[in-house]
Write a protein that holds these residues in place. Structure first.
Motif, PDB file in Angstrom:
ATOM      1  N   ASN A 138      34.106  52.189  36.529  1.00  0.00           N
ATOM      2  CA  ASN A 138      34.390  53.443  37.645  1.00  0.00           C
ATOM      3  C   ASN A 138      36.004  53.379  37.643  1.00  0.00           C
ATOM      4  O   ASN A 138      35.903  53.407  39.194  1.00  0.00           O
ATOM      5  N   LEU A 139      37.194  53.907  36.995  1.00  0.00           N
ATOM      6  CA  LEU A 139      38.396  53.719  37.557  1.00  0.00           C
ATOM      7  C   LEU A 139      39.266  55.225  36.745  1.00  0.00           C
ATOM      8  O   LEU A 139      38.883  55.156  35.638  1.00  0.00           O
ATOM      9  N   ASP A 140      39.339  55.510  38.077  1.00  0.00           N
ATOM     10  CA  ASP A 140      40.344  56.850  37.958  1.00  0.00           C
ATOM     11  C   ASP A 140      41.597  56.412  37.580  1.00  0.00           C
ATOM     12  O   ASP A 140      42.702  56.589  38.377  1.00  0.00           O
ATOM     13  N   ILE A 141      42.351  56.552  36.537  1.00  0.00           N
ATOM     14  CA  ILE A 141      43.583  56.465  35.401  1.00  0.00           C
ATOM     15  C   ILE A 141      44.474  57.605  35.220  1.00  0.00           C
ATOM     16  O   ILE A 141      44.047  58.701  34.643  1.00  0.00           O
ATOM     17  N   ASN A 142      45.614  57.664  36.286  1.00  0.00           N
ATOM     18  CA  ASN A 142      46.298  59.350  36.549  1.00  0.00           C
ATOM     19  C   ASN A 142      46.329  59.161  34.828  1.00  0.00           C
ATOM     20  O   ASN A 142      46.715  58.707  33.843  1.00  0.00           O
ATOM     21  N   ASP A 460      41.405  62.345  38.975  1.00  0.00           N
ATOM     22  CA  ASP A 460      40.914  62.668  39.170  1.00  0.00           C
ATOM     23  C   ASP A 460      39.173  62.342  38.807  1.00  0.00           C
ATOM     24  O   ASP A 460      39.535  61.662  37.651  1.00  0.00           O
ATOM     25  N   ASN A 461      38.326  62.816  39.438  1.00  0.00           N
ATOM     26  CA  ASN A 461      37.452  62.489  38.957  1.00  0.00           C
ATOM     27  C   ASN A 461      36.556  62.901  37.948  1.00  0.00           C
ATOM     28  O   ASN A 461      36.071  63.995  38.204  1.00  0.00           O
ATOM     29  N   ILE A 462      36.256  62.615  36.444  1.00  0.00           N
ATOM     30  CA  ILE A 462      36.297  63.383  35.208  1.00  0.00           C
ATOM     31  C   ILE A 462      35.146  63.681  34.570  1.00  0.00           C
ATOM     32  O   ILE A 462      34.598  63.262  33.222  1.00  0.00           O
ATOM     33  N   GLY A 463      34.249  62.392  35.380  1.00  0.00           N
ATOM     34  CA  GLY A 463      32.843  61.959  34.600  1.00  0.00           C
ATOM     35  C   GLY A 463      31.319  62.976  34.490  1.00  0.00           C
ATOM     36  O   GLY A 463      30.926  63.031  34.142  1.00  0.00           O
ATOM     37  N   SER A 464      31.499  64.285  35.514  1.00  0.00           N
ATOM     38  CA  SER A 464      30.832  65.348  34.990  1.00  0.00           C
ATOM     39  C   SER A 464      30.542  65.967  33.960  1.00  0.00           C
ATOM     40  O   SER A 464      31.023  65.662  33.049  1.00  0.00           O
ATOM     41  N   VAL A 465      29.404  66.895  33.824  1.00  0.00           N
ATOM     42  CA  VAL A 465      29.498  67.425  32.285  1.00  0.00           C
ATOM     43  C   VAL A 465      29.074  68.633  32.441  1.00  0.00           C
ATOM     44  O   VAL A 465      29.019  69.394  33.568  1.00  0.00           O
ATOM     45  N   SER A 466      29.538  69.401  31.645  1.00  0.00           N
ATOM     46  CA  SER A 466      29.457  71.076  31.565  1.00  0.00           C
ATOM     47  C   SER A 466      28.180  71.244  31.194  1.00  0.00           C
ATOM     48  O   SER A 466      28.125  71.599  29.806  1.00  0.00           O
ATOM     49  N   CYS A 467      27.568  71.893  32.322  1.00  0.00           N
ATOM     50  CA  CYS A 467      26.506  71.546  31.986  1.00  0.00           C
ATOM     51  C   CYS A 467      25.709  73.369  31.275  1.00  0.00           C
ATOM     52  O   CYS A 467      26.424  74.129  31.267  1.00  0.00           O
ATOM     53  N   CYS A 468      24.472  73.287  30.871  1.00  0.00           N
ATOM     54  CA  CYS A 468      24.575  74.520  30.369  1.00  0.00           C
ATOM     55  C   CYS A 468      24.040  75.238  30.777  1.00  0.00           C
ATOM     56  O   CYS A 468      23.964  75.739  32.338  1.00  0.00           O
ATOM     57  N   GLY A 469      23.443  77.072  30.443  1.00  0.00           N
ATOM     58  CA  GLY A 469      22.709  77.886  31.375  1.00  0.00           C
ATOM     59  C   GLY A 469      23.744  79.119  31.497  1.00  0.00           C
ATOM     60  O   GLY A 469      25.456  79.098  31.208  1.00  0.00           O
TER      61      GLY A 469
END
Length: 490
Positions: A138-142, A460-469
């Motif tokens: 849970n570390l968001d390093i530049n 920035d928080n970059i842990g999200s998913v590129s969802c389909c559809g």
């Protein structure tokens, strides 16, 4: 070290690597950085045109790699000095086939190509490291600080002498990229039942299609390093086996990634396929595998420019202050470029479209046709000698007229096809890549950010998913797309 008159196949380097390890070196250098962008390239171009282009790049790259092997074998047979240590075999090919000025130009182009390649790998390693740190700690390093961290981690390994001394890095690199592909295929199979129900495909775009050419060439463009690996082999003549095995293996990996991403995710896939995978542990394990791959590959990729510069500056072959300083300056110059352009996508396309096209598709045919014609002329001259003495090879280069007269028409036609493919495709792709680089909304250089508005340690928080559809909001697990998908479109 024995070398007999029956040809270069008798040349043996007892301390060299075997052809299997040679193949692992090629796989380790080639498969990885460009591999994860292939789905995006195929989607941008369209399925049938994209597959045709990918297969053509694979076939032509295999042929030109073999031409480099044959060229070096002929040179070792004709000139005994190439049977011992040679720091810049690609440049020597240019010298023997075209002249001194071309050797200097090749030295410059190898430095540009491999330094650009290494920069892409550093940026990709930093990006993957940022994702891993966010997911596990849970570390968001530049990103800018992570580029420096990657530099500090890889720097000591650049002091190793030549490829035969870091074959373990190639093994890790090839193994990690292979594991990554297997996991991506597993992730694709998991996501397919849901995502394949709604797979959007944008209309083919000419600008993106030309950039896809650069991505495909980048995926196969390790040719500047091939002669260095071949020279370090126990039996350089066996490098042909290494090349065939490695490129066929890489092509199979690439097809799995490109075609799978096209049919499961379509145009929702980004510059890298990894964020589209919806099983988090697979996504992050692939990130880890690619990070391992690119970090170990940086060492292999930096070897040719390092040896070029060391030859120019007459740096001793043993480790010392000169070696440390030269290699440190070169490596940290790569890190400086990464800090200047901290996003890998546009750089990958430009390097693939320009310098890699030159080193992979244009120069190898020219070298081979010239050295082959020289060999034919030399053999004809020796066959006319009355005595048993073999004439010493001259340094005369073959003329275009001699190449056309003494080369079989089938070989001429094949090489002409490769050259036309490389020149037209490379020119158009380079222009479009420059347009994209100029138009893209790129972040300012890290040092500019630091001195103008400060550079926060956290990113920035970059842990999200590129969802389909179509609306980028389909989740395989049924989770709420808000807070899970990176760019849902409601």
């Amino acid at each position: 070290m024995e070398f007999q008159k029956d040809g270069p196949t008798s040349h043996i380097n007892e301390k060299g690597i075997g052809w299997i390890i040679g193949a692992i070196f090629i796989i380790g250098e080639t498969a990885g950085g460009g591999m994860i962008a292939l789905s995006y390239a195929l989607t941008s171009m369209g399925l049938i045109p994209g597959l045709i282009l990918l297969i053509l790049c694979s076939a032509f790259s295999l042929y030109t790699a073999l031409e480099l092997c044959w060229t070096w074998k002929i040179m070792q047979n004709r000139w005994p000095e190439y049977r011992d240590h040679c720091r810049k075999p690609y440049g020597e090919m240019a010298y023997r086939t075209i002249g001194r000025k071309m050797r200097s130009f090749i030295a410059f182009m190898i430095c540009i190509t491999q330094i650009g390649f290494a920069t892409v790998l550093v940026l990709l390693a930093a990006k993957n490291l940022s994702i891993l740190l966010h997911f596990f700690f849970n570390l968001d390093i530049n990103q800018c600080y992570l580029i420096l961290i990657v530099g500090l981690a890889v720097w000591p390994a650049t002091m190793l002498p030549s490829p035969m001394h870091f074959w373990q890095a190639a093994l890790f690199s090839a193994g990690s990229s292979t594991c990554a592909v297997i996991l991506v295929v597993v992730g694709l199979a998991h996501d397919a039942p849901v995502c394949s129900q709604d797979v959007p495909h944008d209309e083919p775009n000419l600008l993106k299609a030309f950039m896809a050419f650069g991505t495909f060439v980048f995926a196969f463009g390790g040719h500047a390093t091939l002669p260095t690996i071949q020279h370090d082999m126990r039996k350089p003549a066996h490098f042909v086996h290494s090349v065939v095995l490695a490129i066929i293996f890489c092509t199979c990996l690439y097809l799995c990634i490109a075609v799978g991403g096209y049919f499961v995710y379509g145009s929702t896939v980004g510059e890298a396929i990894i964020p589209s995978l919806q099983i988090k542990w697979i996504q992050q394990t692939v990130n880890l595998m690619i990070a391992v791959h690119v970090i170990t590959t940086i060492v292999i990729v930096m070897s040719p420019p390092i040896q070029q510069v060391e030859q120019l500056l007459k740096v001793p072959h043993h480790f010392g202050v000169k070696r440390f300083l030269v290699r440190s300056v070169l490596f940290w110059f790569v890190i400086f470029i990464g800090l200047t352009i901290p996003h890998f996508g546009p750089v990958l396309d430009l390097i693939g479209a320009s310098t890699m096209v030159l080193m992979t598709l244009i120069l190898p045919p020219i070298f081979y046709l010239s050295i082959r014609t020289q060999e034919v002329i030399w053999l004809q001259e020796n066959s006319q000698e009355k005595s048993n003495d073999v004439a010493e090879p001259t340094h005369e280069r073959a003329t275009l007229k001699e190449i056309l007269r003494l080369t079989p028409k089938a070989i001429l036609a094949l090489n002409a096809a490769v050259l036309i493919f490389g020149i037209i495709g490379g020119t158009l792709s380079t222009i479009t890549s420059l347009i994209r680089l100029a138009d893209s909304d790129m972040a300012a250089p890290c040092y500019w950010q630091y001195f103008t508005k400060g550079l926060p340690f956290s990113g920035d928080n970059i842990g999200s998913v590129s969802c389909c559809g179509t609306y980028r909001n389909l989740t395989v697990s049924g989770q709420n797309p808000i807070g899970y998908c990176s760019h849902p479109d409601f």
